[in-house]
Enzyme design. Structure first.
Site, PDB file in Angstrom:
ATOM      1  NE  ARG A  13     -55.847  64.634  18.105  1.00 44.11           N
ATOM      2  CZ  ARG A  13     -55.610  64.352  16.818  1.00 44.11           C
ATOM      3  NH1 ARG A  13     -56.609  64.159  15.974  1.00 44.11           N
ATOM      4  NH2 ARG A  13     -54.370  64.245  16.382  1.00 44.11           N
TER       5      ARG A  13
ATOM      6  CG  HIS B  84     -54.794  61.082   4.827  1.00 45.00           C
ATOM      7  ND1 HIS B  84     -55.796  62.022   4.807  1.00 45.00           N
ATOM      8  CD2 HIS B  84     -54.024  61.375   5.900  1.00 45.00           C
ATOM      9  CE1 HIS B  84     -55.633  62.854   5.832  1.00 45.00           C
ATOM     10  NE2 HIS B  84     -54.565  62.476   6.512  1.00 45.00           N
TER      11      HIS B  84
ATOM     12  CB  SER C 198     -57.897  61.995  13.446  1.00 42.38           C
ATOM     13  OG  SER C 198     -58.320  63.092  12.666  1.00 42.38           O
TER      14      SER C 198
ATOM     15  CE  LYS D 113     -60.229  63.149   8.266  1.00 38.80           C
ATOM     16  NZ  LYS D 113     -59.907  63.210   9.691  1.00 38.80           N
TER      17      LYS D 113
ATOM     18  CG  ASP E  85     -61.693  63.189  12.935  1.00 40.86           C
ATOM     19  OD1 ASP E  85     -60.767  62.981  13.735  1.00 40.86           O
ATOM     20  OD2 ASP E  85     -61.551  63.830  11.882  1.00 40.86           O
TER      21      ASP E  85
END
Length: 447
Positions: free
Chosen positions: A168, A82, A183, A187, A161
């Site tokens: 946000r 990620h 966040s 995931k 999320d």
């Protein structure tokens, strides 16, 4: 305790208990509280922060708010990657097939671009026919068949999320380490992976502007992963200039295809090799970065990595002719030059402004429902440390609207700072690796 009492407790700087955090997440999921109350809690967290135990619980509860994926028939570790987001960051399109070609399964959930950073899903959807909305059954089948699949985040994965992310973005609470970490990692905990490599960016084109803040975020996320049974490693990487040359969806896919053939900008190739090597190490396919690096180069040279990319495109409905012959991709109507107005050396680039220039053209979205033009974008030719003469080409803007194109040229030109004195180049995009040994965090600086 009422939700207002929870807000007041966090506002006053007190840590929330595991039960209170679970109540917060449940209230968001079941919509028993108003958006303005959720926003107040986000602002309280933004200013007061969370301790490591709070962050771990918050992340875990968000992961548990939806379904989790699993791949029981795959015996090798599943490794995920990620990125915290960057301008020109198309690494997932390259490292995923490389790692799959080396024998590790890659089951990746990716997002769309929002704001000045691009999204992997938008890039893949610029390939005609490519489907990123897959059922869990399809996703599992493709991973089991070819060891690779990339899809958009399902509404059933970490649904809380998605609610918090949207709030946000409109409440000025994006730049919060607990909220960013929660966040991202919620995931990752739900996607069925066994190991995670994190690409945490710093610089003018990243949420974290300094190496210290990026390392801090990296440690928090590594800790969350390790505490939840996933081998986790972070690379802290430079985003003080666009990664590679291409910024924009078609342009970035074409550059990714070039990289899978071993060609392309050196900074982009170096970062892809570093991330892929880290994934092979975590997945047990290499005992050292050197061994991993050799395997990465072997599958690129042999064409095995490119074949994995073709397999993914075909599985997910994409037209492979565009990958075999990228000249098929649609091109923008206009190509406008951005030229240096004096001689000297590129001292800095405001990378966020380059991203915003691309956004202005339609390559990204200011809101999640904005349309994206896959053909538009920017190609950057001069980077930090490069010498330029008056009239030299700094970049080209690819536009389908002349007014927007000319405005994007002006904005991108304003991002360049040219100095009379020589400036050091960014020799390697990776600043350091962050891992945890026992309860201690180790930073391995790049030489």
């Amino acid at each position: 305790m009422s939700f207002v009492d929870l807000i007041l407790k966090k506002r006053d700087g007190h840590p929330l208990t595991n039960g209170e955090i679970a109540d917060f997440v449940t209230a968001v999921k079941e919509k028993t509280v108003a958006d303005y109350q959720i926003s107040a809690m986000l602002m309280a967290i933004f200013f007061r922060g969370m301790n490591p135990e709070e962050i771990a619980t918050f992340t875990r509860e968000m992961a548990l708010s939806g379904e989790s994926l699993s791949f029981p028939s795959i015996k090798e570790p599943i490794v995920d990657k990620h990125s915290s987001g960057g301008v020109g960051d198309k690494t997932s399109l390259v490292i995923s097939p490389i790692v799959a070609a080396c024998g590790l399964a890659v089951a990746k959930l990716s997002g769309r671009g929002l704001g000045f950073t691009g999204g992997t899903i938008d890039k893949l959807e610029s390939i005609p026919g490519f489907r990123t909305e897959l059922s869990s059954e399809e996703f599992t089948r493709f991973v089991e068949k070819d060891g690779i699949a990339i899809m958009g985040q399902s509404a059933k994965i970490a649904p809380v999320d998605k609610i918090l992310y949207a709030l946000r973005d409109v409440t000025g609470t994006v730049d919060s380490i607990p909220l960013i970490a929660g966040s991202i990692m919620s995931k990752k905990l739900a996607d069925g992976s066994d190991a995670i490599v994190l690409d945490v960016k710093y610089g003018s084109g990243a949420f974290m502007k300094t190496t210290n803040r990026a390392v801090e975020l990296a440690k928090v996320m590594v800790g969350i992963g390790e505490d939840n049974g996933k081998s986790t490693l972070a690379l802290v990487t430079n985003m003080d200039q666009p990664l590679g040359c291409a910024v924009g969806n078609n342009l970035e896919v074409i550059e990714a295809v070039e990289a899978l053939h071993g060609r392309g900008p050196e900074d982009f190739l170096l970062e892809c090799r570093a991330i892929a090597s880290a994934m092979l190490e975590l997945g047990g396919k290499a005992a050292s970065p050197e061994e991993a690096g050799k395997k990465v180069q072997e599958v690129v040279k042999s064409g095995a990595a490119f074949d994995k990319f073709l397999a993914m495109v075909e599985n997910q409905g994409g037209n492979v002719e565009y990958i075999n012959n990228p000249s098929h991709f649609s091109q923008a109507d206009l190509i406008l030059d951005g030229q240096a107005d004096r001689e000297g050396f590129v001292a800095s680039i405001n990378t966020e402004e380059i991203g915003k220039s691309s956004l202005l053209l339609g390559a990204g979205r200011a809101r999640l429902d904005d349309p994206v033009d896959p053909a538009v974008g920017i190609k950057v030719f001069k980077k930090i440390g490069d010498e330029v003469r008056k009239g030299d080409l700094l970049f080209t803007v690819h536009a389908n609207d002349r007014m927007k194109g000319e405005e994007a040229v002006k904005k991108a030109l304003s991002a360049y700072n040219i100095s009379e004195n020589p400036v050091d180049r960014v020799n390697h995009p990776v600043f350091c690796r962050v891992k945890r040994e026992g309860r201690d965090y180790v930073e391995e600086r790049m030489s």
